[in-house]
Write a protein that holds these residues in place. Structure first.
Motif, short mmCIF file in Angstrom:
data_model
loop_
_atom_site.label_atom_id
_atom_site.label_comp_id
_atom_site.label_asym_id
_atom_site.label_seq_id
_atom_site.Cartn_x
_atom_site.Cartn_y
_atom_site.Cartn_z
N ASP A 196 6.72 14.57 -14.48
CA ASP A 196 6.15 13.84 -15.62
C ASP A 196 7.17 12.90 -16.24
OD1 ASP A 196 3.85 15.29 -15.21
OD2 ASP A 196 4.31 16.79 -16.74
N THR A 197 8.42 13.36 -16.35
CA THR A 197 9.48 12.52 -16.93
C THR A 197 9.77 11.32 -16.04
OG1 THR A 197 10.50 14.46 -17.97
CG2 THR A 197 11.87 12.49 -17.73
N THR A 198 9.80 11.55 -14.73
CA THR A 198 10.05 10.46 -13.79
C THR A 198 8.95 9.41 -13.83
OG1 THR A 198 11.24 11.98 -12.32
CG2 THR A 198 10.49 9.89 -11.37
N LEU A 199 7.71 9.86 -13.82
CA LEU A 199 6.58 8.92 -13.85
C LEU A 199 6.53 8.14 -15.15
CD1 LEU A 199 3.77 11.17 -12.27
CD2 LEU A 199 4.96 9.24 -11.19
N ALA A 200 6.98 8.75 -16.24
CA ALA A 200 6.96 8.07 -17.54
C ALA A 200 7.93 6.90 -17.59
CB ALA A 200 7.28 9.07 -18.65
N LEU A 201 8.90 6.87 -16.67
CA LEU A 201 9.87 5.79 -16.64
C LEU A 201 9.28 4.49 -16.08
CD1 LEU A 201 13.00 7.74 -15.33
CD2 LEU A 201 12.49 7.08 -17.69
N LEU A 202 8.17 4.60 -15.36
CA LEU A 202 7.55 3.41 -14.77
C LEU A 202 6.94 2.53 -15.85
CD1 LEU A 202 5.74 5.03 -11.69
CD2 LEU A 202 7.75 3.52 -11.62
N PRO A 203 7.10 1.20 -15.74
CA PRO A 203 6.44 0.31 -16.71
C PRO A 203 4.93 0.51 -16.71
CG PRO A 203 8.08 -0.88 -15.41
CD PRO A 203 7.94 0.47 -14.78
N PHE A 204 4.31 0.43 -17.86
CA PHE A 204 2.86 0.56 -18.04
C PHE A 204 2.35 1.98 -17.77
CE2 PHE A 204 3.62 -3.76 -16.28
CZ PHE A 204 3.48 -4.47 -17.47
N ALA A 205 3.27 2.96 -17.65
CA ALA A 205 2.84 4.34 -17.38
C ALA A 205 1.99 4.89 -18.51
CB ALA A 205 4.05 5.23 -17.16
N ASP A 206 2.27 4.45 -19.76
CA ASP A 206 1.51 4.96 -20.89
C ASP A 206 0.06 4.51 -20.85
OD1 ASP A 206 2.29 2.35 -21.24
OD2 ASP A 206 2.51 2.51 -23.41
N ALA A 207 -0.21 3.43 -20.10
CA ALA A 207 -1.59 2.95 -19.92
C ALA A 207 -2.18 3.41 -18.59
CB ALA A 207 -1.63 1.43 -20.01
N VAL A 224 0.83 -1.20 0.00
CA VAL A 224 0.00 0.00 0.00
C VAL A 224 0.87 1.26 0.00
CG1 VAL A 224 -1.60 1.36 1.40
CG2 VAL A 224 -2.03 -1.07 1.04
N LEU A 225 1.98 1.25 0.75
CA LEU A 225 2.85 2.42 0.81
C LEU A 225 3.43 2.77 -0.56
CD1 LEU A 225 4.42 4.57 2.41
CD2 LEU A 225 6.22 2.86 2.75
N LEU A 226 4.05 1.79 -1.24
CA LEU A 226 4.67 2.08 -2.52
C LEU A 226 3.64 2.38 -3.60
CD1 LEU A 226 7.71 -0.39 -2.64
CD2 LEU A 226 7.54 1.91 -1.69
N THR A 227 2.51 1.68 -3.55
CA THR A 227 1.43 1.98 -4.49
C THR A 227 0.91 3.40 -4.26
OG1 THR A 227 0.74 -0.34 -4.56
CG2 THR A 227 -0.86 1.30 -5.30
N GLY A 228 0.73 3.76 -3.01
CA GLY A 228 0.22 5.08 -2.67
C GLY A 228 1.16 6.20 -3.09
N ILE A 229 2.47 5.99 -2.96
CA ILE A 229 3.43 7.01 -3.37
C ILE A 229 3.34 7.25 -4.87
CG2 ILE A 229 5.89 7.50 -3.65
CD1 ILE A 229 6.36 6.11 -0.96
N ALA A 230 3.35 6.15 -5.64
CA ALA A 230 3.26 6.29 -7.10
C ALA A 230 1.94 6.94 -7.52
CB ALA A 230 3.39 4.92 -7.76
N ALA A 231 0.83 6.52 -6.89
CA ALA A 231 -0.48 7.06 -7.25
C ALA A 231 -0.60 8.53 -6.85
CB ALA A 231 -1.58 6.25 -6.57
N ALA A 232 -0.04 8.90 -5.69
CA ALA A 232 -0.12 10.28 -5.22
C ALA A 232 0.68 11.21 -6.13
CB ALA A 232 0.40 10.39 -3.79
#
Length: 474
Positions: free
Chosen positions: A422-433, A395-403
């Protein structure tokens, strides 16, 4: 009356009639403005790929909420489920969910959407602000009166409004089948590619997973009022009502998506400006003229009134239980209900457009947290309870990414940008979806397993000291 008994526990159980009544009550609380708007919009954009898009939509708009109902029911309530992460987390997430599905977004949306569908088309010469003020005043007054006795909602929502809503939708569907000119348009907009994934993401907009985590409170009260006093049986009947509601929603969403596809073949839409309301208006106008517009407006009023009443009841019950005294003043259920009704009335007059724009980023933050919490609960017996720290870390790591994604989206809503984020978040897998939280959730599970093993000194799961430590985490 309840005149049956559970063959396993011997506790009093609901008979068939009351079980159906509880299901219709649950359905009426779920099915509101978003549930009417989004499935037709999916169908209108997906065209001849509506089946694929509907499957994705149903998974997130029906499958996840019903799993949420079942998970919360068998965990003994949302508080116990969320406490597996921490007590503070349970309070913070509970408040965030209640305010989101309540006075900040969902409740005001019920009044504003029904106004735009049912009133605006017939009052073109009247001042919109004044007309909306008068309509929302009456709308919220009626909803507040209906919510005065949440344990008796089955007498209004279950017996009358829920069945009436189903009849109105069935009539629209029959006419679509009879008068459909044949053929469907090609997929367009966000549904030009990846229809199933897009449908899954649009299912968030119903807010039903968040609502499911708390609607059980009101349904449980209705089950008890029908004579079921054993708590384990109350949870079982609530879960059964949730499953029954899920089956109804699958059918209704399929019907509405088909109607949207038919509407798209009659009149094209602009996905960047139009909504599911436009899709339904185009359909009914083409088939029935002004009478069709009035008809769909009636459908919207009933659906929105149902959900508004259920949400006021849920919010009032939650705050009465958690905040019975504020600033030295005792706050009972009716006073909290009045507070939320008045606040929602004010917000609804601020306009639907801003409500929707702000709610989307907030939902993108809350939904992933709710999804992983429910998922971990569903595998609690075989996995999560053996490694109790997975709740906290996942929940902690999911919450950080979602926040972080929520912050980025909110800044964009108000015309700004944070390029580095925006650039950092785009590096996450499946970010485009828009599923960038999946990888952090998986990492959280792995870290949680390791943390659990280290905390338990490597003792096997069946060790008595392990069970004692496990209860500490729970």
């Amino acid at each position: 009356m309840t005149d049956t008994r559970n063959a396993t526990t011997g506790a009093t159980a609901l008979n068939g009639r009351n079980r159906i009544l509880a299901t219709f009550t649950f359905f009426s609380m779920f099915f509101g403005a978003g549930n009417l708007i989004f499935p037709p919009f999916v169908g209108a954009q997906a065209g001849d790929r509506t089946m694929l898009a509907s499957i994705g939509f149903i998974v997130s708009a029906v499958g996840l909420p019903i799993l949420g109902v079942v998970a919360v029911s068998f965990a003994g309530g949302f508080e116990r489920l969320a406490n597996r992460v921490s007590n503070r987390f349970a309070l913070i997430l509970g408040l965030a969910i209640i305010l989101t599905i309540g006075p900040c977004f969902a409740i005001p949306r019920t009044a504003t959407t029904s106004f735009e569908m049912a009133i605006v088309p017939f009052t073109p010469t009247l001042p919109t602000d004044l007309t909306q003020f008068a309509y929302s005043l009456v709308f919220f007054a009626v909803s507040y009166l209906l919510s005065q006795h949440p344990e008796k909602l089955s007498k209004t929502l279950g017996k009358f409004m829920g069945p009436l809503l189903l009849i109105l939708i069935a009539i629209l569907f029959v006419f679509c089948v009879i008068r459909h000119p044949g053929g469907f348009a090609a997929p367009m907009g966000d549904y030009a590619n990846g229809q199933m994934a897009r449908g899954f993401l649009d299912g968030y907009q119903t807010m039903d997973l968040l609502a499911a985590l708390y609607f059980g409170i009101v349904i449980s009260a209705n089950v008890r009022s029908m004579g079921v006093d054993d708590e384990s049986q109350v949870r079982r009947e609530t879960a059964l009502a949730g499953v029954g509601t899920g089956l109804l929603l699958i059918v209704i969403y399929g019907v509405l998506a088909y109607m949207g596809a038919v509407s798209g073949s009659i009149a094209s839409i602009d996905p960047s400006h139009d909504t599911g309301a436009t899709v339904l208006t185009n359909l009914t106008s083409a088939m029935f003229g002004p009478f069709g517009t009035a008809f769909v407006g009636l459908v919207f009023i009933i659906a929105c009134l149902n959900v508004c009443t259920g949400l006021i009841s849920t919010c009032g019950t939650y705050f009465q239980n958690h905040f019975p005294v504020v600033a030295g003043r005792r706050m009972n259920y009716r006073r909290w209900g009045a507070v939320f009704t008045v606040f929602s009335f004010v917000v609804s007059n601020a306009g639907l457009s801003m409500i929707i724009k702000v709610s989307v980023p907030v939902l993108s933050a809350l939904y992933p947290i709710a999804i992983v919490l429910v998922a971990l609960s569903m595998i609690d017996r075989v996995f999560s309870s053996r490694f109790p720290r997975v709740y906290f870390w996942t929940v902690l790591l999911t919450g950080i990414a979602a926040a972080l994604h929520c912050v980025s989206s909110l800044v964009a809503v108000f015309g700004g940008s944070l390029p580095w984020l925006d650039t950092t978040l785009a590096l996450l897998p499946f970010a485009d979806a828009q599923l960038g939280w999946l990888c952090p959730a998986l990492v959280g599970m792995i870290v949680g397993v390791i943390d659990s093993r280290l905390s338990l000194d490597g003792r096997p799961p069946n060790d008595s000291r392990h069970r004692g430590r496990r209860r500490h985490y729970r």
